[in-house]
Design an enzyme around this catalytic site. Structure first.
Site: not given
Length: 503
Positions: A50, A144-145
């Site tokens: 993350d 983003d993860e």
């Protein structure tokens, strides 16, 4: 609480020198005895990576003057909401989805930065390619993860802690950004672990220790427990994940329904879901934050029409059709209300979406005013998929293009035949609409989105937040940049943001 076998590792703050990543020093907090034998017995190894305050971190990376300062990535309007707050701003209890006005009140020194989604998407693509170098099983959740299944890779990358360290180094070297990594035997525990020591953390939770590690954590760390459910759980005396684990599954089901048993399984660190390499898009939507609140039905329908046009255009570009639709209205008190319905047959035109959502407005009890109007098309499938359910077979008539009026035999046919003819005629009507909208798509692609304007738009009052964010989302990830800010004096419409979010 000390949990034997738990490993926490934190990079030194000066680890930003990416070219020296291999020399980064970690300060491991080892609790208990040697971890190696236990780690070798893990049934699975799942990493959750993350990015830390992703949008804000990118802005600080690209603009050194922003480093060490509170940054809010958000539209430059008091009526907007914060997309990401830097960790310097979070010290003032500012966070994502908070109204900009409230964020500025809490942190008057915050620097406002408008989002650059193409830049974020480019870094996200780079990051996912790195993950693919570690494992073929990568499941992206958003820009983003992602989850990464590292099962069986011990011979190549070492222990889960070493895997996480190597992953962090590779991302830092390639992007100049830090990520937090959680490692465990299930997706759920790995995700909780990645958030445990943010920012720039590495938390490894062995399978045998996962239940004990989860126990003291607050109840809202359970996947799917939001603010409302947290309040409900507190009301029945459940404050920690351990409280859920110690309760009877039947008692939980009595108070929480089917979700009770789901929470019970998670509290025992049981999560059978696999890391899936590809995630199909499940929904496409568009939310519009308004510069002026709306109450009247006609005003709401105007904005829904614009939402429908954007959604339908993107569905056609991806060859998707939708079998359900949802309307979202946010009150001036920031209460989000929604109503939804399934469709008799799949659709991909704005007209069809509007026909479906217009009756839904009657189902809202709240009279407004509303500051946001949104629409979501969901239960998506590929329009060219030969394995579609039988309900999609009515699309056969779209290719027939019946042009002549019905014959006398057809008019005198049995009732069932008449119903079939009406279905065909309706499909021809839908086909004509789709042809028109597809033609407009091509013109917009070649000459810009404003090449054609609906006649009903000419006299509309522009009430969309100028230079704001129109959240066009496709299950969570940003895929395009907003429009350039308009010149002073121009009639305002919202800037566009497209995202894909996982569910």
């Amino acid at each position: 609480m000390e949990i034997p076998g738990l490993l926490l590792a934190k990079s030194h703050p000066d680890a930003a020198a990416a070219e020296h990543c291999s020399n980064i020093q970690y300060r491991p907090k080892l609790i208990g005895h040697d971890r190696t034998p236990a780690m070798q017995r893990w049934p699975r190894i799942v990493l959750h990576a993350d990015m830390d305050a992703f949008y804000a971190s990118v802005e600080q990376l690209d603009n050194p003057e922003l480093r060490g300062k509170p940054v809010l990535v958000a539209p430059n309007s008091w009526r907007g909401v914060v997309l990401t707050a830097s960790y310097e701003a979070r010290r003032f209890k500012v966070g994502s989805a908070m109204p900009v006005a409230e964020a500025r009140r809490r942190c008057p020194e915050a620097i406002m930065v408008e989002p650059r989604f193409e830049r974020y998407a480019a870094i996200s693509k780079q990051m996912v390619e790195i993950f693919g170098d570690f494992s073929p099983q990568v499941e992206t959740l958003s820009l983003d993860e992602a989850f990464i299944d590292m099962t069986g890779a011990e011979g190549l990358f070492g222990t889960p802690a070493e895997m996480g360290h190597a992953l962090k180094c590779r991302v830092l070297e390639a992007t100049g950004l830090n990520i937090s990594v959680g490692a465990s035997a299930t997706k759920y525990v790995a995700k909780v672990a990645s958030a445990y020591d943010k920012p720039n953390g590495l938390t490894v939770v062995p399978a045998a220790k996962a239940k004990a590690w989860l126990a003291p954590q607050p109840i809202n760390q359970l996947w799917g427990v939001g603010a409302k459910t947290t309040t409900k759980l507190h009301a029945i005396g459940l404050m920690t994940i351990g409280d859920i684990a110690g309760a009877s599954p039947d008692w939980l089901a009595e108070h929480l329904g089917s979700a009770g048993r789901h929470y019970y399984e998670l509290s025992h660190a049981r999560d059978p879901r696999k890391v899936t390499r590809s995630r199909s898009t499940k929904s496409m939507g568009s939310d519009r934050t308004l510069s002026e609140d709306v109450t009247k039905r006609d005003a709401i329908l105007e904005h829904l029409r614009r939402n429908a046009e954007r959604i339908a255009r993107r569905m056609r570009a991806k060859d998707y059709v939708a079998r359900a639709v949802r309307v979202r209205l946010k009150t001036t008190d920031f209460e989000l209300l929604s109503r939804q319905r399934t469709l008799a047959q799949p659709v991909d035109t704005a007209d069809a979406l509007m026909e479906a959502v217009t009756p839904l407005l009657d189902a809202f009890d709240h009279r407004g005013p509303y500051r946001l109007v949104g629409m979501v098309a969901f239960d998506l499938s590929w329009s060219k998929d030969p394995a579609q359910p039988a309900t999609a077979q009515l699309d056969l008539f779209e290719s027939i293009r019946v042009r002549k009026p019905a014959t006398r035999r057809e008019r005198e046919a049995p009732a069932a035949r008449n119903r079939l003819t009406r279905s065909a005629s309706q499909s021809v009507k839908e086909g004509t609409r789709r042809d028109l909208e597809a033609t407009i798509d091509e013109l917009a692609t070649r000459f810009g989105s404003d090449v054609l304007i609906s006649a009903t738009d000419l006299e509309r009052k522009h009430t969309v937040m100028k230079n704001g964010i129109n959240l066009n989302f496709r299950d969570g990830e940003c895929v395009s940049r907003p429009r350039k800010p308009q010149k002073k004096g121009d009639s305002g419409s919202s800037a566009n943001k497209e995202t894909e979010h996982g569910s």
